[in-house]
Design an enzyme around this catalytic site. Structure first.
Site, mmCIF file in Angstrom:
data_model
loop_
_atom_site.group_PDB
_atom_site.id
_atom_site.type_symbol
_atom_site.label_atom_id
_atom_site.label_comp_id
_atom_site.label_asym_id
_atom_site.label_seq_id
_atom_site.Cartn_x
_atom_site.Cartn_y
_atom_site.Cartn_z
ATOM 1 N N ARG A 15 -16.407 15.370 4.122
ATOM 2 C CA ARG A 15 -15.481 14.521 3.389
ATOM 3 C C ARG A 15 -14.631 13.711 4.371
ATOM 4 O O ARG A 15 -14.574 14.011 5.560
ATOM 5 C CB ARG A 15 -14.574 15.372 2.487
ATOM 6 C CG ARG A 15 -15.276 15.955 1.286
ATOM 7 C CD ARG A 15 -14.392 16.898 0.495
ATOM 8 N NE ARG A 15 -14.137 18.147 1.207
ATOM 9 C CZ ARG A 15 -13.376 19.126 0.744
ATOM 10 N NH1 ARG A 15 -12.756 18.988 -0.423
ATOM 11 N NH2 ARG A 15 -13.210 20.241 1.438
ATOM 12 N N LYS A 75 -9.202 18.472 4.969
ATOM 13 C CA LYS A 75 -8.978 19.894 5.205
ATOM 14 C C LYS A 75 -7.820 20.131 6.160
ATOM 15 O O LYS A 75 -7.366 19.233 6.866
ATOM 16 C CB LYS A 75 -10.252 20.547 5.754
ATOM 17 C CG LYS A 75 -11.342 20.721 4.705
ATOM 18 C CD LYS A 75 -10.859 21.489 3.477
ATOM 19 C CE LYS A 75 -10.586 22.950 3.752
ATOM 20 N NZ LYS A 75 -10.063 23.656 2.542
ATOM 21 N N TYR A 94 -4.806 18.830 2.653
ATOM 22 C CA TYR A 94 -4.720 20.214 2.192
ATOM 23 C C TYR A 94 -4.278 21.076 3.367
ATOM 24 O O TYR A 94 -4.746 20.894 4.496
ATOM 25 C CB TYR A 94 -6.072 20.708 1.677
ATOM 26 C CG TYR A 94 -6.487 20.109 0.356
ATOM 27 C CD1 TYR A 94 -5.772 20.372 -0.809
ATOM 28 C CD2 TYR A 94 -7.613 19.297 0.258
ATOM 29 C CE1 TYR A 94 -6.150 19.828 -2.020
ATOM 30 C CE2 TYR A 94 -8.005 18.754 -0.947
ATOM 31 C CZ TYR A 94 -7.270 19.019 -2.096
ATOM 32 O OH TYR A 94 -7.641 18.480 -3.295
ATOM 33 N N HIS A 96 -2.919 24.902 2.699
ATOM 34 C CA HIS A 96 -3.182 26.315 2.373
ATOM 35 C C HIS A 96 -2.590 27.234 3.439
ATOM 36 O O HIS A 96 -3.291 28.018 4.094
ATOM 37 C CB HIS A 96 -4.689 26.560 2.223
ATOM 38 C CG HIS A 96 -5.352 25.706 1.180
ATOM 39 N ND1 HIS A 96 -5.082 25.841 -0.173
ATOM 40 C CD2 HIS A 96 -6.272 24.712 1.291
ATOM 41 C CE1 HIS A 96 -5.806 24.959 -0.848
ATOM 42 N NE2 HIS A 96 -6.525 24.269 0.009
ATOM 43 N N GLU A 118 -2.029 20.444 -2.108
ATOM 44 C CA GLU A 118 -2.140 21.481 -3.139
ATOM 45 C C GLU A 118 -0.812 21.876 -3.762
ATOM 46 O O GLU A 118 -0.803 22.600 -4.768
ATOM 47 C CB GLU A 118 -2.849 22.729 -2.590
ATOM 48 C CG GLU A 118 -2.055 23.561 -1.608
ATOM 49 C CD GLU A 118 -2.209 23.120 -0.168
ATOM 50 O OE1 GLU A 118 -1.775 23.863 0.733
ATOM 51 O OE2 GLU A 118 -2.763 22.012 0.077
ATOM 52 N N ARG A 203 -3.157 29.434 -23.493
ATOM 53 C CA ARG A 203 -4.336 28.880 -22.837
ATOM 54 C C ARG A 203 -5.611 29.422 -23.466
ATOM 55 O O ARG A 203 -6.572 28.668 -23.691
ATOM 56 C CB ARG A 203 -4.308 29.223 -21.343
ATOM 57 C CG ARG A 203 -5.461 28.627 -20.545
ATOM 58 C CD ARG A 203 -5.468 27.127 -20.656
ATOM 59 N NE ARG A 203 -6.398 26.523 -19.730
ATOM 60 C CZ ARG A 203 -6.862 25.282 -19.850
ATOM 61 N NH1 ARG A 203 -6.460 24.533 -20.865
ATOM 62 N NH2 ARG A 203 -7.698 24.804 -18.969
ATOM 63 N N SER A 220 -6.186 38.939 -19.948
ATOM 64 C CA SER A 220 -6.476 39.588 -18.677
ATOM 65 C C SER A 220 -5.518 40.737 -18.388
ATOM 66 O O SER A 220 -4.315 40.538 -18.226
ATOM 67 C CB SER A 220 -6.400 38.559 -17.538
ATOM 68 O OG SER A 220 -6.759 39.152 -16.304
ATOM 69 N N VAL A 239 -8.366 32.180 -9.793
ATOM 70 C CA VAL A 239 -6.924 32.327 -9.989
ATOM 71 C C VAL A 239 -6.163 31.523 -8.943
ATOM 72 O O VAL A 239 -6.661 31.272 -7.850
ATOM 73 C CB VAL A 239 -6.492 33.798 -9.933
ATOM 74 C CG1 VAL A 239 -7.135 34.583 -11.053
ATOM 75 C CG2 VAL A 239 -6.837 34.417 -8.584
ATOM 76 N N LEU A 240 -4.956 31.130 -9.289
ATOM 77 C CA LEU A 240 -4.127 30.335 -8.373
ATOM 78 C C LEU A 240 -2.659 30.625 -8.618
ATOM 79 O O LEU A 240 -2.193 30.594 -9.756
ATOM 80 C CB LEU A 240 -4.382 28.832 -8.583
ATOM 81 C CG LEU A 240 -3.456 27.893 -7.807
ATOM 82 C CD1 LEU A 240 -3.776 27.956 -6.314
ATOM 83 C CD2 LEU A 240 -3.581 26.462 -8.312
ATOM 84 N N ILE A 269 -10.561 31.530 -2.137
ATOM 85 C CA ILE A 269 -10.616 31.970 -0.742
ATOM 86 C C ILE A 269 -9.708 31.127 0.153
ATOM 87 O O ILE A 269 -9.187 31.625 1.158
ATOM 88 C CB ILE A 269 -12.081 31.975 -0.232
ATOM 89 C CG1 ILE A 269 -12.197 32.736 1.091
ATOM 90 C CG2 ILE A 269 -12.636 30.573 -0.132
ATOM 91 C CD1 ILE A 269 -11.870 34.205 0.988
ATOM 92 N N ASP A 270 -9.471 29.851 -0.176
ATOM 93 C CA ASP A 270 -8.548 29.036 0.618
ATOM 94 C C ASP A 270 -7.142 29.628 0.640
ATOM 95 O O ASP A 270 -6.376 29.390 1.577
ATOM 96 C CB ASP A 270 -8.472 27.605 0.063
ATOM 97 C CG ASP A 270 -9.584 26.720 0.598
ATOM 98 O OD1 ASP A 270 -9.963 26.896 1.766
ATOM 99 O OD2 ASP A 270 -10.067 25.855 -0.153
ATOM 100 N N ALA A 299 -15.026 28.485 2.271
ATOM 101 C CA ALA A 299 -13.638 28.037 2.175
ATOM 102 C C ALA A 299 -13.490 26.538 1.919
ATOM 103 O O ALA A 299 -12.405 26.088 1.564
ATOM 104 C CB ALA A 299 -12.880 28.419 3.446
ATOM 105 N N MET A 301 -15.729 24.663 -0.220
ATOM 106 C CA MET A 301 -16.863 24.524 -1.120
ATOM 107 C C MET A 301 -17.148 23.074 -1.512
ATOM 108 O O MET A 301 -18.297 22.633 -1.460
ATOM 109 C CB MET A 301 -16.638 25.386 -2.370
ATOM 110 C CG MET A 301 -17.876 25.543 -3.245
ATOM 111 S SD MET A 301 -17.525 26.466 -4.776
ATOM 112 C CE MET A 301 -17.025 28.035 -4.100
#
Length: 378
Positions: A15, A75, A94, A96, A118, A203, A220, A239-240, A269-270, A299, A301
């Site tokens: 990218r 990245k 990004y 992270h 993010e 949701r 959940s 999840v985030l 995973i990030d 990481a 994707m």
């Protein structure tokens, strides 16, 4: 402003921070853009296309970092890139940071102003610069899962959609946000039996109204996760917690009780991953096996579909790049949502989740901007 676009150097990361179309918009607004030679060549954006859009070309990344007032990437900067940053320089990419103490330390030491895609918000509390890559990653997670369910890849030899007379694979998606809904859509489209778990009842109601009986929605809890995961062929972690490390929702013990040949895809995973057995992998070596369960934890994707991902990302980031190019740091003062993206400023941590995760003192973005201004004027 002079905006720099270096070539990405993370494994299999094709990218690029700005497309030629984005460069053209910036140049038309009176800014200069310096692009490293070959930055977009791998995805069809060759150097001539950047020249035609009005960009200048640099022979190497050192030149880009040395000259640019703002660096626009995709990245998180690698250590050598962090060391090229300087006080007063803007970095927009990004980051992270919560699971990455080394990068955080290097960015603090750099003195640069580091704004993370993010954690930029919108007026409704959404994450507009994370959303396009979450859409891509959610859809790719099912592709990756389906491929790794094949016996030759270490999976159980299960076809995601089954065939007449043979039941489809059971897919469990943990998290009903942007990643989760895109993963569920893809899995349903391929004919899988799909269950999505989330802790927000509103949701779950939205998803039920949207998809009806095609999608099973479950509140959940630890018990619900255990029951559904043990019966699953493919589990997608979606999840985030904005800016923070992802919660560990699947323990090693639970992974060890899953079906042999099951596949887990950790899209979180990030942010450190949401499975206890997760560790970052690369596109060159994307999977590993723990207790008979195939783990896919790449990481970056969306880098696998780099052209699509770059264009989708630029659609979202360009208005913010334009705003920062016009106003520099002052743009953060006038836009609370953009200011939420500020993670590091002049050696100070300005994202509370990162400070808590890594043990730093925290200053709000506006307070840090004020402190740095006072230091400069002293």
């Amino acid at each position: 402003m002079l905006i720099g676009v270096p070539k990405e150097i993370k494994n299999r990361e094709y990218r690029v921070g700005l497309t030629p179309a984005s460069v053209k918009e910036l140049v038309a607004s009176g800014h200069q853009v310096l692009v490293e030679t070959g930055a977009g060549t791998a995805i069809g954006f060759d150097d001539d296309s950047y020249r035609s859009a009005g960009a200048m070309l640099a022979e190497n990344a050192v030149d880009v970092f040395a000259r640019a007032e703002m660096i626009v990437k995709v990245k998180e900067p690698q250590p050598e890139e962090c060391r090229r940053l300087r006080p007063g320089q803007l970095l927009f990419t990004y980051l992270h940071l919560a699971p990455d103490p080394e990068q955080t330390r290097l960015l603090v030491d750099s003195g640069a102003t580091c704004i993370a895609y993010e954690t930029v918000t919108d007026p409704r509390g959404g994450l507009p610069l994370l959303a396009p890559m979450s859409e891509v990653a959610g859809r790719m997670s099912v592709q990756a899962g389906a491929h790794n369910l094949e016996k030759a890849q270490g999976g159980g030899g299960v076809l995601l959609g089954g065939v007449p007379g043979v039941e489809p694979a059971r897919v469990v998606v943990i998290g009903g946000g942007v990643v989760g809904i895109n993963a569920a859509r893809m899995a349903m489209g391929m004919g899988a039996d799909v269950t999505i778990l989330d802790r927000s009842v509103p949701r779950l109601k939205e998803l039920d109204m949207q998809f009806g009986g095609r999608l099973k929605t479950v509140y959940s809890t630890a018990d619900a996760i255990e029951r559904h995961v043990l019966d699953a062929d493919l589990v997608i972690g979606a999840v985030l917690v904005p800016g923070a490390s992802a919660p560990k929702l699947l323990s090693r013990e639970l992974i060890g009780r899953m079906k042999t040949g099951a596949v887990v895809v950790d899209v979180a995973i990030d942010q450190g991953g949401c499975f206890e057995t997760s560790r970052p992998t690369t596109h060159d070596n994307p999977t590993y096996v723990v207790d008979g369960v195939v783990h896919y934890c790449v990481a970056n994707m969306p880098g696998g579909v780099a052209r699509t991902a770059t264009m989708a990302l630029n659609n979202a980031t360009l208005p913010y790049v334009m705003k920062l190019a016009r106003g520099g740091e002052e743009a953060l003062r006038g836009d609370a949502d953009l200011a939420n993206g500020l993670n590091v400023h002049a050696g100070m941590i300005t994202c509370e989740a990162v400070a808590v995760a890594l043990g730093y003192d925290y200053l709000s973005p506006l307070a840090a901007l004020d402190v740095a201004s006072l230091q400069l004027s002293a």
